[in-house]
Design an enzyme around this catalytic site. Sequence first.
Site, PDB file in Angstrom:
ATOM      1  N   HIS A 147       4.549   1.783  -7.976  1.00  0.00           N
ATOM      2  CA  HIS A 147       3.536   0.716  -7.995  1.00  0.00           C
ATOM      3  C   HIS A 147       2.714   0.801  -9.288  1.00  0.00           C
ATOM      4  CE1 HIS A 147       4.008   1.390  -3.471  1.00  0.00           C
ATOM      5  NE2 HIS A 147       4.348   0.126  -3.617  1.00  0.00           N
ATOM      6  N   MET A 191      11.563   6.080  -5.865  1.00  0.00           N
ATOM      7  CA  MET A 191      10.308   6.248  -5.122  1.00  0.00           C
ATOM      8  C   MET A 191      10.158   5.121  -4.118  1.00  0.00           C
ATOM      9  SD  MET A 191       7.468   7.564  -7.729  1.00  0.00           S
ATOM     10  CE  MET A 191       7.707   9.083  -8.627  1.00  0.00           C
ATOM     11  N   SER A 192       9.666   5.468  -2.941  1.00  0.00           N
ATOM     12  CA  SER A 192       9.449   4.471  -1.891  1.00  0.00           C
ATOM     13  C   SER A 192       8.430   5.024  -0.911  1.00  0.00           C
ATOM     14  CB  SER A 192      10.765   4.204  -1.147  1.00  0.00           C
ATOM     15  OG  SER A 192      10.497   3.519   0.059  1.00  0.00           O
ATOM     16  N   SER A 193       7.602   4.141  -0.394  1.00  0.00           N
ATOM     17  CA  SER A 193       6.626   4.576   0.621  1.00  0.00           C
ATOM     18  C   SER A 193       7.353   5.137   1.829  1.00  0.00           C
ATOM     19  CB  SER A 193       5.754   3.391   1.043  1.00  0.00           C
ATOM     20  OG  SER A 193       5.231   2.752  -0.101  1.00  0.00           O
ATOM     21  N   GLN A 216       7.226 -10.017   7.780  1.00  0.00           N
ATOM     22  CA  GLN A 216       8.476  -9.573   7.155  1.00  0.00           C
ATOM     23  C   GLN A 216       9.101  -8.384   7.867  1.00  0.00           C
ATOM     24  OE1 GLN A 216       6.400  -8.762   3.340  1.00  0.00           O
ATOM     25  NE2 GLN A 216       7.703  -6.961   3.183  1.00  0.00           N
ATOM     26  N   ASP A 253      13.618  -3.242  -5.213  1.00  0.00           N
ATOM     27  CA  ASP A 253      13.934  -4.260  -4.200  1.00  0.00           C
ATOM     28  C   ASP A 253      14.474  -5.489  -4.934  1.00  0.00           C
ATOM     29  OD1 ASP A 253      12.614  -2.906  -1.746  1.00  0.00           O
ATOM     30  OD2 ASP A 253      11.110  -2.793  -3.320  1.00  0.00           O
ATOM     31  N   GLN A 282      12.338  -3.565  -9.517  1.00  0.00           N
ATOM     32  CA  GLN A 282      13.802  -3.672  -9.415  1.00  0.00           C
ATOM     33  C   GLN A 282      14.316  -2.941  -8.181  1.00  0.00           C
ATOM     34  OE1 GLN A 282      16.220  -2.367 -12.837  1.00  0.00           O
ATOM     35  NE2 GLN A 282      17.885  -2.050 -11.372  1.00  0.00           N
ATOM     36  N   GLY A 330       0.806  -1.215   0.000  1.00  0.00           N
ATOM     37  CA  GLY A 330       0.000   0.000   0.000  1.00  0.00           C
ATOM     38  C   GLY A 330       0.836   1.261   0.000  1.00  0.00           C
ATOM     39  N   LEU A 371       0.421   3.620  -2.112  1.00  0.00           N
ATOM     40  CA  LEU A 371       0.778   3.435  -3.524  1.00  0.00           C
ATOM     41  C   LEU A 371       1.292   4.721  -4.165  1.00  0.00           C
ATOM     42  CD1 LEU A 371      -2.260   1.153  -4.437  1.00  0.00           C
ATOM     43  CD2 LEU A 371       0.086   0.455  -3.855  1.00  0.00           C
TER      44      LEU A 371
HETATM   45  P1  AMP Z   1       6.122  -2.194  -1.352  1.00  0.00           P
HETATM   46  O1  AMP Z   1       4.712  -1.711  -1.345  1.00  0.00           O
HETATM   47  O2  AMP Z   1       7.129  -1.148  -1.018  1.00  0.00           O
HETATM   48  O3  AMP Z   1       6.309  -3.488  -0.609  1.00  0.00           O
HETATM   49  O4  AMP Z   1       6.443  -2.549  -2.867  1.00  0.00           O
HETATM   50  C1  AMP Z   1       5.584  -3.349  -3.633  1.00  0.00           C
HETATM   51  C2  AMP Z   1       6.233  -3.594  -4.959  1.00  0.00           C
HETATM   52  O5  AMP Z   1       6.484  -2.347  -5.610  1.00  0.00           O
HETATM   53  C3  AMP Z   1       7.592  -4.297  -4.846  1.00  0.00           C
HETATM   54  O6  AMP Z   1       7.724  -5.224  -5.912  1.00  0.00           O
HETATM   55  C4  AMP Z   1       8.566  -3.144  -4.987  1.00  0.00           C
HETATM   56  O7  AMP Z   1       9.825  -3.526  -5.493  1.00  0.00           O
HETATM   57  C5  AMP Z   1       7.824  -2.282  -5.982  1.00  0.00           C
HETATM   58  N1  AMP Z   1       8.312  -0.898  -5.935  1.00  0.00           N
HETATM   59  C6  AMP Z   1       8.415  -0.094  -4.839  1.00  0.00           C
HETATM   60  N2  AMP Z   1       8.960   1.086  -5.173  1.00  0.00           N
HETATM   61  C7  AMP Z   1       9.239   1.028  -6.506  1.00  0.00           C
HETATM   62  C8  AMP Z   1       9.826   1.924  -7.446  1.00  0.00           C
HETATM   63  N3  AMP Z   1      10.259   3.137  -7.083  1.00  0.00           N
HETATM   64  N4  AMP Z   1       9.944   1.521  -8.727  1.00  0.00           N
HETATM   65  C9  AMP Z   1       9.517   0.291  -9.114  1.00  0.00           C
HETATM   66  N5  AMP Z   1       8.952  -0.600  -8.276  1.00  0.00           N
HETATM   67  C10 AMP Z   1       8.807  -0.246  -6.996  1.00  0.00           C
END
Ligand code: AMP
Length: 281
Positions: free
Chosen positions: A37, A184-186, A61, A150, A148, A31, A33
């Site tokens: 995502h 980008m990252s949550s 996790q 992660d 990619q 989430g 998002l």
């Molecule tokens: P998360 O919600 O952070 O667990 O991520 C869910 C999925 O989105 C995972 O496969 C992450 O690798 C992917 N994801 C997160 N941030 C990015 C990003 N900046 N670019 C591409 N994929 C991402």
Amino acid sequence: MQIIRTTREMHGIVKYWKATRRTIGLVPTMGALHAGHRSLMDTADARTEEVVVSVFVNPTQFGPNEDYANYPRNLAKDEAFCKAAGVSVLFVPNPAEMYPQGYSTWVDEDTLGLGFEGAQRPGHFRGVTTIVAKLFNIVQPEVAVFGQKDVQQALIIQRMARDLDYPIRVVIAPTVREADGLAMSSRNAYLSSEHRQAATAIHRGLSAAVAAHRQGERQAATLLQLVQAPIVASGGAPDYVALVNPDTLKPVDDTLKGRGLIVVTARYGTTRLLDNSFLEA
Ligand code: AMP
């Protein structure tokens, strides 16, 4: 778009899709998002007819001192986001649905997950592989898309799908970045404005290494120094910066032969940020 909260209902929809020969794409997320995502959803949408996005902050996790309780949650926003992306089903199980009383079965990949995030966060990948295996069983997708960003996680899931005979194509979609290069990252939401600015050093360092590699540099120590220096200069604290073989994730100690992958994690304040770049042969 349907919002589904139980495994039983999800099974019903999947059964119907299978009977009507619809292909299924799965995008697992926690989430909060963002455009990263969205690119995974678009990648799934281009390959399959029905796209399922799961939003589940997976407790298994997270380590005991990590941010499980405080992880950003905003289902109303995520729902609108998925609707706008044309998703078929938003799957939002609750923890008791995924891990009923007495839950005791785990999936453990035991090679690719040993180093890096696996070493820094004991038990993390066991939680990831277990929840993803469960989602694969529930949704039965033809395609599953991971980011990619992660990369170690994505490679472990590819290995798990192969080793456990899931008939699923695990696609790795490129990292989506902010205009200034930060992946980008949550978790970027945790950064102070100063740290947010300083953290651009991670991508600057990776870009410097990619450019040097393109010009013929193959010494691991030199390439890693190019990544590390701007991070340290910006006030970041690298947890690890490593050049590895992308197939085995084993460190390249000396001279790179063939493709390489640089993985980096750095702390700005209390926030850990991950990034990586491939070095193409
Ligand atoms: P998360 O919600 O952070 O667990 O991520 C869910 C999925 O989105 C995972 O496969 C992450 O690798 C992917 N994801 C997160 N941030 C990015 C990003 N900046 N670019 C591409 N994929 C991402």
